[in-house]
Scaffold this active site. Structure first.
Site, PDB file in Angstrom:
ATOM      1  N   ALA A  35       0.798  -1.228   0.000  1.00 38.68           N
ATOM      2  CA  ALA A  35       0.000   0.000   0.000  1.00 38.68           C
ATOM      3  C   ALA A  35       0.830   1.278   0.000  1.00 38.68           C
ATOM      4  CB  ALA A  35      -0.931  -0.005   1.210  1.00 38.68           C
ATOM      5  N   SER A  36       2.101   1.184   0.441  1.00 34.90           N
ATOM      6  CA  SER A  36       2.870   2.426   0.498  1.00 34.90           C
ATOM      7  C   SER A  36       3.530   2.724  -0.857  1.00 34.90           C
ATOM      8  CB  SER A  36       3.935   2.346   1.587  1.00 34.90           C
ATOM      9  OG  SER A  36       4.811   1.293   1.274  1.00 34.90           O
ATOM     10  N   GLY A  37       3.366   1.821  -1.809  1.00 38.97           N
ATOM     11  CA  GLY A  37       4.063   1.976  -3.098  1.00 38.97           C
ATOM     12  C   GLY A  37       3.393   2.956  -4.049  1.00 38.97           C
ATOM     13  N   ASP A  38       4.149   3.191  -5.099  1.00 39.57           N
ATOM     14  CA  ASP A  38       3.773   4.150  -6.117  1.00 39.57           C
ATOM     15  C   ASP A  38       2.458   3.780  -6.835  1.00 39.57           C
ATOM     16  OD1 ASP A  38       4.806   6.433  -7.408  1.00 39.57           O
ATOM     17  OD2 ASP A  38       5.082   5.181  -9.214  1.00 39.57           O
ATOM     18  N   LEU A  39       2.308   2.493  -7.136  1.00 43.50           N
ATOM     19  CA  LEU A  39       1.137   2.040  -7.883  1.00 43.50           C
ATOM     20  C   LEU A  39      -0.158   2.300  -7.096  1.00 43.50           C
ATOM     21  CD1 LEU A  39       0.247   0.522 -10.472  1.00 43.50           C
ATOM     22  CD2 LEU A  39       0.267  -1.575  -9.126  1.00 43.50           C
ATOM     23  N   ARG A  68       5.191  -2.510   4.535  1.00 40.09           N
ATOM     24  CA  ARG A  68       6.231  -2.518   5.575  1.00 40.09           C
ATOM     25  C   ARG A  68       6.318  -1.197   6.336  1.00 40.09           C
ATOM     26  NH1 ARG A  68      10.466  -5.682   2.194  1.00 40.09           N
ATOM     27  NH2 ARG A  68      10.018  -3.896   0.901  1.00 40.09           N
ATOM     28  N   LYS A 206      -8.153  -0.223 -21.127  1.00 42.93           N
ATOM     29  CA  LYS A 206      -8.260   1.036 -21.883  1.00 42.93           C
ATOM     30  C   LYS A 206      -9.444   0.945 -22.848  1.00 42.93           C
ATOM     31  CE  LYS A 206      -3.247   1.831 -21.800  1.00 42.93           C
ATOM     32  NZ  LYS A 206      -2.905   3.100 -21.204  1.00 42.93           N
ATOM     33  N   HIS A 264       1.592  -6.267 -23.016  1.00 49.85           N
ATOM     34  CA  HIS A 264       0.694  -5.292 -23.654  1.00 49.85           C
ATOM     35  C   HIS A 264       0.605  -5.476 -25.177  1.00 49.85           C
ATOM     36  CE1 HIS A 264       0.907  -3.693 -19.738  1.00 49.85           C
ATOM     37  NE2 HIS A 264       1.900  -2.855 -19.884  1.00 49.85           N
ATOM     38  N   LYS A 359       4.963   9.982 -26.602  1.00 56.29           N
ATOM     39  CA  LYS A 359       4.212   8.890 -25.964  1.00 56.29           C
ATOM     40  C   LYS A 359       3.075   8.529 -26.912  1.00 56.29           C
ATOM     41  CE  LYS A 359       1.946   7.023 -22.096  1.00 56.29           C
ATOM     42  NZ  LYS A 359       2.480   5.814 -21.520  1.00 56.29           N
TER      43      LYS A 359
HETATM   44  C1  BG6 Z   1       3.723  -0.670 -17.691  1.00 54.35           C
HETATM   45  C2  BG6 Z   1       5.224  -0.713 -17.898  1.00 54.35           C
HETATM   46  O1  BG6 Z   1       3.197  -1.969 -17.699  1.00 54.35           O
HETATM   47  O2  BG6 Z   1       3.117   0.082 -18.725  1.00 54.35           O
HETATM   48  C3  BG6 Z   1       5.785   0.688 -17.944  1.00 54.35           C
HETATM   49  O3  BG6 Z   1       5.823  -1.441 -16.845  1.00 54.35           O
HETATM   50  C4  BG6 Z   1       5.071   1.511 -18.967  1.00 54.35           C
HETATM   51  O4  BG6 Z   1       7.172   0.670 -18.205  1.00 54.35           O
HETATM   52  C5  BG6 Z   1       3.551   1.437 -18.767  1.00 54.35           C
HETATM   53  O5  BG6 Z   1       5.505   2.848 -18.835  1.00 54.35           O
HETATM   54  C6  BG6 Z   1       2.808   2.110 -19.883  1.00 54.35           C
HETATM   55  O6  BG6 Z   1       1.450   2.195 -19.538  1.00 54.35           O
HETATM   56  P1  BG6 Z   1       0.566   3.404 -20.030  1.00 54.35           P
HETATM   57  O7  BG6 Z   1      -0.812   3.076 -19.615  1.00 54.35           O
HETATM   58  O8  BG6 Z   1       1.123   4.626 -19.378  1.00 54.35           O
HETATM   59  O9  BG6 Z   1       0.773   3.441 -21.501  1.00 54.35           O
END
Ligand code: BG6
Length: 510
Positions: A35-39, A68, A206, A264, A359
């Site tokens: 829970a303390s992580g970035d995700l 932790r 998505k 992906h 991106k």
């Molecule tokens: C994650 C990868 O699964 O997908 C990352 O670990 C990547 O490295 C990310 O940046 C990309 O996801 P999105 O939704 O930002 O395109």
């Protein structure tokens, strides 16, 4: 009739097409491990909050964070607040427990907290892969996952009448190659039932990705063209501007192929090219995806050299967490074939990388040349004029490109796009992928989650070139400057096969 429909919707017996709906009114406990992580902060908690705001959680829900770091409930809530504003009512549902991942007593403490509220349990494992076995073993030993009590409905774990369910959501990476993924699956299946295991690939949440199936199978005009008679080649691009950020230690062991292509990109390809499923059931869809993945032609000792290329951005070795003698790729492009009746002879290109110019995540279906060219003198160095483009990001949408004459006296042709753009057509907030997938997990819909055999088949394909890269220290790793589209060599790579990467098509003069 109207009253009847309203009553049916309210009671959950009728779900209007297209609307999002929650299928359970039982108490829901969401447990986030890591829970303390970035995700948790960037994705999971904001998604839970948006579901709550849209009234897509049961009235009685509770969230328990476990990791932790020593924190109070308030300390945890404050940490979450750095990413999003949460209202008071939502925050009052949040508790935090700190503990050691390898210590069973910590899980017993977690179990006691959850027991305060009888109900369903959704356990989100937002943890690094190296502790996954320890954590899941302890979760099982501490009875945090309860087995489904309703025998007759065991296959789908949705125990409406007699009991509460427990489900676990797993983040990638799911193994690092075929053997480790198979091993991990056996390990987890010994602890939990397969129907309790939700392997997430957030790309499947998505909107445009889900729309691939609707686009292909709910319209009559595309499917007749969706085969090797009309399609020339397919291209999937996953390019990112960002470098590896603070994930050096993870990324250096993974590389771009394991990070985004094994999961992906191959998921996108499966949806784009699989056969129509017999129904929209999770297993019917996943059966077709597995069949497709099984038909990818594996690389051999010769093909991997000519049909794959890898690169690394300049400065990668200086990133924190990266080994000095690292050979890890931050860019890869591959060409291969799908060996089945529909796609025989149609090359597929996948390109992915970090530190690139933009991106962009897109898939292109390129249609073949005309049998007879009425307009002569078309510049030879150009791409094919007709494409269907799925734009997954940015600006989600689906586009068709055609050639058109520029108004004026000369016959000058340019590609023009016919656009379907989500924002313009629906003018509403697009739910985040995590929001959609969390709701599906609560609703027991596994269609957008990955089955164990899909993971295995995807690894089998990727291993066939990745292992060869790793065993051949002479295989080139081309450098590129951050902000480019990849190494220069990627252009000669594709031109050898008579194609161009997308965006390189130029104005056509005749
Ligand atoms: C994650 C990868 O699964 O997908 C990352 O670990 C990547 O490295 C990310 O940046 C990309 O996801 P999105 O939704 O930002 O395109």
């Amino acid at each position: 009739v109207l009253i009847l429909i309203v009553v049916l919707i309210e009671t959950g017996f009728f779900i209007p097409f297209g609307s999002r709906h929650i299928k359970t009114s039982n108490t829901l406990n969401i447990i986030i491990v890591g829970a303390s992580g970035d995700l948790t902060q960037r994705k999971i908690m904001p998604a839970i909050y948006d579901l709550y705001k849209d009234k897509l959680l049961p009235d009685d829900f509770h969230i328990v964070g476990f990791s932790r770091t020593q924190m109070t409930d308030d300390g945890f809530i404050k940490k979450l607040g750095a990413f999003k504003d949460y209202d008071q009512n939502f925050c009052s549902r949040i508790e935090y427990i700190s503990g050691e991942y390898s210590n069973l007593d910590s899980y017993k403490k977690l179990g006691e907290t959850i027991l305060k509220h009888d109900g369903n349990r959704l356990i989100y494992l937002a943890i690094p892969p190296d502790i996954l076995r320890d954590v899941t073993a302890n979760i099982s030993k501490a009875h945090i996952v309860t087995q489904c009590a309703c025998e007759e409905d065991k296959t789908n774990s949705y125990c409406v009448k007699t009991g509460n369910w427990s489900r676990l959501i797993f983040e990638k990476p799911f193994g690092t190659d075929t053997d480790s993924a198979v091993d991990l699956n056996y390990y987890l299946q010994a602890l939990f039932d397969e129907h309790q295991i939700y392997r997430i690939d957030h790309f499947l949440g998505k909107e445009t990705v889900q729309n691939i199936m609707i686009f292909r199978f709910a319209n009559s005009i595309f499917e007749p063209l969706w085969n090797n008679h009309y399609v020339d080649h397919i291209e999937i691009n996953i390019s990112e501007e960002v470098k590896i950020q603070s994930r050096g230690a993870y990324f250096d062991n993974a590389g771009i192929v394991r990070d985004v292509i094994q999961n992906h990109a191959l998921q996108l390809l499966s949806l784009l090219t699989m056969e129509p499923p017999i129904s929209f059931d999770a297993d019917a869809i996943r059966d077709e995806k597995v069949k497709l993945l099984k038909s990818l032609a594996l690389y051999d000792e010769n093909t991997y050299k000519d049909h794959t290329i890898r690169g690394v951005y300049h400065g990668y070795l200086q990133e924190t967490g990266v080994k000095q003698d690292s050979k890890t790729e931050t860019f890869a492009a591959i060409r291969f074939f799908i060996q089945n009746w529909r796609w025989a002879g149609v090359p597929v290109y996948i390109r992915a990388g970090k530190a690139l110019a933009s991106k962009t995540t897109q898939a292109h279906i390129y249609f073949k040349e005309l049998p007879h060219k009425l307009f002569k003198n078309i510049a030879p160095d150009r791409n094919l004029p007709n494409q269907i483009i799925f734009k997954f990001q940015p600006h989600e949408g689906i586009h068709l490109t055609c050639l058109s004459k520029i108004p004026g006296k000369n016959f000058e042709l340019v590609p023009v796009e016919m656009d379907f753009n989500y924002q313009m057509n629906f003018n509403s907030r697009l739910p985040d992928a995590y929001e959609r997938l969390l709701l599906d997990a609560i609703n027991n819909d596994l269609s957008l989650f990955i089955r164990h055999d899909e993971i295995k088949e995807a690894w089998r394909f990727v291993d066939s070139f990745l292992k060869r890269w790793e065993n051949n220290s002479q295989f080139p790793l081309y450098e590129y400057n951050p902000g480019q589209n990849g190494p220069e060599q990627m252009h000669t790579f594709i031109k050898r096969f008579g194609h161009l990467w997308n965006k390189e098509y130029c104005r056509l003069k005749i």
